[in-house]
Design a protein around this motif. Structure first.
Motif, PDB file in Angstrom:
ATOM      1  N   ARG A  18      23.839 -13.886  -4.087  1.00 47.81           N
ATOM      2  CA  ARG A  18      24.186 -14.818  -3.010  1.00 47.81           C
ATOM      3  C   ARG A  18      23.158 -15.951  -2.900  1.00 47.81           C
ATOM      4  O   ARG A  18      23.521 -17.117  -2.686  1.00 47.81           O
ATOM      5  CB  ARG A  18      24.288 -14.062  -1.680  1.00 47.81           C
ATOM      6  CG  ARG A  18      24.781 -14.915  -0.532  1.00 47.81           C
ATOM      7  CD  ARG A  18      25.081 -14.080   0.699  1.00 47.81           C
ATOM      8  NE  ARG A  18      23.876 -13.452   1.252  1.00 47.81           N
ATOM      9  CZ  ARG A  18      23.643 -12.146   1.241  1.00 47.81           C
ATOM     10  NH1 ARG A  18      24.526 -11.312   0.704  1.00 47.81           N
ATOM     11  NH2 ARG A  18      22.543 -11.651   1.763  1.00 47.81           N
ATOM     12  N   GLU A  19      21.876 -15.606  -3.074  1.00 47.45           N
ATOM     13  CA  GLU A  19      20.830 -16.605  -2.906  1.00 47.45           C
ATOM     14  C   GLU A  19      20.660 -17.505  -4.128  1.00 47.45           C
ATOM     15  O   GLU A  19      20.359 -18.695  -3.989  1.00 47.45           O
ATOM     16  CB  GLU A  19      19.498 -15.909  -2.589  1.00 47.45           C
ATOM     17  CG  GLU A  19      19.474 -15.226  -1.222  1.00 47.45           C
ATOM     18  CD  GLU A  19      18.157 -14.533  -0.955  1.00 47.45           C
ATOM     19  OE1 GLU A  19      17.364 -14.357  -1.913  1.00 47.45           O
ATOM     20  OE2 GLU A  19      17.917 -14.145   0.216  1.00 47.45           O
ATOM     21  N   GLN A  20      20.840 -16.943  -5.319  1.00 42.57           N
ATOM     22  CA  GLN A  20      20.515 -17.697  -6.540  1.00 42.57           C
ATOM     23  C   GLN A  20      21.747 -18.201  -7.287  1.00 42.57           C
ATOM     24  O   GLN A  20      21.671 -19.226  -7.973  1.00 42.57           O
ATOM     25  CB  GLN A  20      19.666 -16.824  -7.467  1.00 42.57           C
ATOM     26  CG  GLN A  20      18.342 -16.407  -6.837  1.00 42.57           C
ATOM     27  CD  GLN A  20      17.476 -15.591  -7.768  1.00 42.57           C
ATOM     28  OE1 GLN A  20      17.506 -15.760  -8.994  1.00 42.57           O
ATOM     29  NE2 GLN A  20      16.680 -14.694  -7.206  1.00 42.57           N
ATOM     30  N   PHE A  21      22.861 -17.487  -7.177  1.00 41.48           N
ATOM     31  CA  PHE A  21      24.080 -17.878  -7.885  1.00 41.48           C
ATOM     32  C   PHE A  21      25.271 -17.768  -6.933  1.00 41.48           C
ATOM     33  O   PHE A  21      26.143 -16.906  -7.093  1.00 41.48           O
ATOM     34  CB  PHE A  21      24.296 -16.992  -9.127  1.00 41.48           C
ATOM     35  CG  PHE A  21      23.141 -17.018 -10.094  1.00 41.48           C
ATOM     36  CD1 PHE A  21      22.938 -18.117 -10.912  1.00 41.48           C
ATOM     37  CD2 PHE A  21      22.251 -15.952 -10.166  1.00 41.48           C
ATOM     38  CE1 PHE A  21      21.871 -18.153 -11.805  1.00 41.48           C
ATOM     39  CE2 PHE A  21      21.188 -15.981 -11.052  1.00 41.48           C
ATOM     40  CZ  PHE A  21      20.994 -17.091 -11.875  1.00 41.48           C
ATOM     41  N   PRO A  22      25.310 -18.626  -5.930  1.00 37.88           N
ATOM     42  CA  PRO A  22      26.360 -18.507  -4.905  1.00 37.88           C
ATOM     43  C   PRO A  22      27.773 -18.640  -5.469  1.00 37.88           C
ATOM     44  O   PRO A  22      28.731 -18.177  -4.850  1.00 37.88           O
ATOM     45  CB  PRO A  22      26.035 -19.660  -3.941  1.00 37.88           C
ATOM     46  CG  PRO A  22      25.154 -20.593  -4.709  1.00 37.88           C
ATOM     47  CD  PRO A  22      24.386 -19.739  -5.661  1.00 37.88           C
ATOM     48  N   GLN A  23      27.891 -19.250  -6.651  1.00 41.09           N
ATOM     49  CA  GLN A  23      29.229 -19.370  -7.247  1.00 41.09           C
ATOM     50  C   GLN A  23      29.817 -18.007  -7.598  1.00 41.09           C
ATOM     51  O   GLN A  23      31.032 -17.887  -7.799  1.00 41.09           O
ATOM     52  CB  GLN A  23      29.190 -20.267  -8.493  1.00 41.09           C
ATOM     53  CG  GLN A  23      28.432 -19.705  -9.691  1.00 41.09           C
ATOM     54  CD  GLN A  23      26.940 -20.037  -9.692  1.00 41.09           C
ATOM     55  OE1 GLN A  23      26.334 -20.165  -8.616  1.00 41.09           O
ATOM     56  NE2 GLN A  23      26.369 -20.194 -10.880  1.00 41.09           N
TER      57      GLN A  23
END
Length: 296
Positions: A18-23
């Protein structure tokens, strides 16, 4: 499995995603039950997997290793006609996990622990085709790095001595010492070729009775041409093993050195994972049994 092991949970992975790769947030995160000894692996949705180093290490050094593995995996993917994971991204420490981590494509299939291909000539032919393609890849002047297996057999004497000491009560150590005294003297003749480096059941996918894909490709690099022949002992019964040897046109010395590298690896698996990873320990025992049976 290790004294310095770092725990990773699905909740930690969800926060990191969620924090680093929200996609990718919102995709199902599924921890995989694995016999692997280096990474904890989580599936992300249908097409990705995240790999988290299990043993605590310096983050900068870990990042360098992951970057090197990503380059190696991408290079191997260019030469293999069999499916292999491809690097997608590198994550940073966070959410209580102290090291970098990696994301790669997900490969469907069943590992050879769970779908035993050992009696299949067709699987042996596929395995030979995979190894041959790697051997044909350009080394570009690179040589064996000196890490792990793939260089000089006798350089592993100290490790083998530890294995023999730890295996008292588990294995017929006097007999195994005699086998190693033969293996360690085998001369090296062939120049380094590109190799996978760890063709064990947990790194091989099976589809039907054929090779469905190969995992853990980050060790792709130059090594003793005999190194990938460990697969004949870890994965195959005598008939298909001979198919592998014949298809690759191995001479007696190269074949014997492949057996020696399989022996070195198997000796460590039996005692180190006897309690923490019984499946890996059994793989080591089975490989040793196959090697000893071939020498009777």
């Amino acid at each position: 499995m290790h004294d310095d092991q770092v725990d990773v949970t699905a909740d930690i992975v969800a926060i990191l995603i969620r924090e680093q790769f929200p996609q990718w947030s919102g995709r199902a995160i599924q921890p995989l039950s694995s016999t692997g000894t280096v990474h904890a692996i989580f599936r992300i949705g249908d097409g990705l997997s995240a790999r988290f180093p299990l043993r605590l290490a310096d983050p900068t050094e870990t990042l360098a290793v992951l970057e090197r593995e990503a380059r190696a995996s991408a290079e191997l993917a260019q030469v293999s006609r069999f499916p292999v994971p491809e690097p997608v991204a590198l994550g940073k420490p966070g959410a209580g996990y102290p090291m970098p981590w990696s994301v790669q494509t997900w490969l469907p299939g069943t590992v050879a622990f769970d779908a035993d291909p050992s009696g299949s000539d067709a699987f042996a032919e596929d395995l030979a085709a995979f190894i041959a393609a790697l051997r044909d890849a350009e080394t570009r002047g690179r040589r064996f790095s000196g890490d792990n297996r793939g260089g000089v057999l006798a350089h592993h004497d100290d490790w083998m001595e530890k294995c023999f000491e730890e295996s008292e009560g588990l294995l017929d150590v006097p007999r195994l010492r005699r086998v190693w005294s033969h293996f360690r003297e085998l001369p090296r003749t062939g120049a380094d070729v590109m190799s996978h480096g760890d063709l064990i059941p947990g790194n091989v996918l099976v589809t039907g009775d054929r090779l469905g894909g190969v995992l853990d490709t980050g060790g792709f690099g130059p090594a003793d041409p005999a190194l990938d022949l460990v697969s004949g002992w870890h994965l195959l019964q005598p008939g298909p093993r001979e198919v592998l040897r014949r298809t690759l046109a191995c001479d007696d010395l190269e074949w014997e050195r492949g057996k020696a590298w399989a022996f070195e690896q198997a000796m460590g698996l039996v005692w180190y994972y006897a309690e923490s990873n019984p499946t890996m320990s059994r793989v080591g025992r089975r490989t040793l049994d196959r090697i000893l049976a071939s020498m009777e």
